[in-house]
Scaffold this motif. Sequence first.
Motif, PDB file in Angstrom:
ATOM      1  N   CYS A 114       0.862  -1.189   0.000  1.00 11.65           N
ATOM      2  CA  CYS A 114       0.000   0.000   0.000  1.00 11.65           C
ATOM      3  C   CYS A 114       0.895   1.234   0.000  1.00 11.65           C
ATOM      4  O   CYS A 114       1.720   1.408   0.898  1.00 11.65           O
ATOM      5  CB  CYS A 114      -0.904  -0.009   1.225  1.00 11.65           C
ATOM      6  SG  CYS A 114      -1.924   1.471   1.405  1.00 11.65           S
ATOM      7  N   GLN A 115       0.731   2.076  -1.009  1.00 12.72           N
ATOM      8  CA  GLN A 115       1.532   3.279  -1.148  1.00 12.72           C
ATOM      9  C   GLN A 115       0.619   4.502  -1.181  1.00 12.72           C
ATOM     10  O   GLN A 115      -0.347   4.540  -1.946  1.00 12.72           O
ATOM     11  CB  GLN A 115       2.358   3.220  -2.441  1.00 12.72           C
ATOM     12  CG  GLN A 115       3.236   4.436  -2.683  1.00 12.72           C
ATOM     13  CD  GLN A 115       4.418   4.485  -1.748  1.00 12.72           C
ATOM     14  OE1 GLN A 115       5.203   3.532  -1.655  1.00 12.72           O
ATOM     15  NE2 GLN A 115       4.560   5.585  -1.021  1.00 12.72           N
ATOM     16  N   VAL A 116       0.940   5.505  -0.356  1.00 13.79           N
ATOM     17  CA  VAL A 116       0.165   6.745  -0.332  1.00 13.79           C
ATOM     18  C   VAL A 116       1.005   7.856  -0.946  1.00 13.79           C
ATOM     19  O   VAL A 116       2.233   7.885  -0.760  1.00 13.79           O
ATOM     20  CB  VAL A 116      -0.245   7.128   1.108  1.00 13.79           C
ATOM     21  CG1 VAL A 116      -1.266   8.264   1.082  1.00 13.79           C
ATOM     22  CG2 VAL A 116      -0.827   5.931   1.839  1.00 13.79           C
ATOM     23  N   ASP A 117       0.357   8.769  -1.648  1.00 10.01           N
ATOM     24  CA  ASP A 117       1.098   9.802  -2.373  1.00 10.01           C
ATOM     25  C   ASP A 117       1.528  10.964  -1.484  1.00 10.01           C
ATOM     26  O   ASP A 117       2.163  11.906  -1.952  1.00 10.01           O
ATOM     27  CB  ASP A 117       0.287  10.314  -3.567  1.00 10.01           C
ATOM     28  CG  ASP A 117      -0.934  11.120  -3.144  1.00 10.01           C
ATOM     29  OD1 ASP A 117      -1.484  11.832  -4.002  1.00 10.01           O
ATOM     30  OD2 ASP A 117      -1.337  11.030  -1.974  1.00 10.01           O
ATOM     31  N   SER A 118       1.176  10.911  -0.196  1.00  6.26           N
ATOM     32  CA  SER A 118       1.588  11.951   0.727  1.00  6.26           C
ATOM     33  C   SER A 118       1.704  11.346   2.115  1.00  6.26           C
ATOM     34  O   SER A 118       1.199  10.246   2.358  1.00  6.26           O
ATOM     35  CB  SER A 118       0.564  13.091   0.732  1.00  6.26           C
ATOM     36  OG  SER A 118      -0.712  12.616   1.093  1.00  6.26           O
TER      37      SER A 118
END
Lengths: 115, 113
Positions: free
Chosen positions: A23-27
């Motif tokens: 899971c990757q979040v952009d911020s």
Amino acid sequence: SAVISQKPSRDICQRGTSLTIQCQVDSQVTMMFWYRQQPGQSLTLIATANQGSEATYESGFVIDKFPISRPNLTFSTLTVSNMSPEDSSIYLCSATQGGGRETQYFGPGTRLLVL
Amino acid sequence: LAKTTQPISMDSYEGQEVNITCSHNNIATNDYITWYQQFPSQGPRFIIQGYKTKVTNEVASLFIPADRKSSTLSLPRVSLSDTAVYYCLVGSMIYNQGGKLIFGQGTELSVKP
């Protein structure tokens, strides 16, 4: 707002194997969570992913089966270990950006089928 | 955490106003009411949140009576694209103090032409 991506988007796995979902979040976000959703059912919270410490699991979920990592403020992984057909489900990652009463943003989910 | 009860399904037609009511009899003083929308093969999306009285945004309105034991999500002039599952959630939402989102059954809204 936060944009969340998950890898893989779907997978078919054999019984007894393990799969790690990213899971990757952009911020940068404060809190991250993992949910499971059976087809046609509602979402069930698996655990809260804590940065730098062990995840907090909900009743019915254990670390040995669902180990979670959160090495920084934008990334987390969920591993589904020793899979059985009952683990076939959609796994969703979510996150909040602030410490207050913040909107929780969700990723698109990872569809897992265990044969 | 307060348990929520909402209709399992609702049908509507394009252009109509849809009201989905959620019961939460044991809501706590610090709890907020939040609604999410979920389309097939997507994660839930935040719609609206409120504590009491009425809240309105560009998508919906949320009506909460004085006793806060129920709430109503109002969708004005629905279209086919509003066909989705709508979840009512109640909780403190203070995530860094142990708050969390607990999803109930949800209401499957079907909008017909």
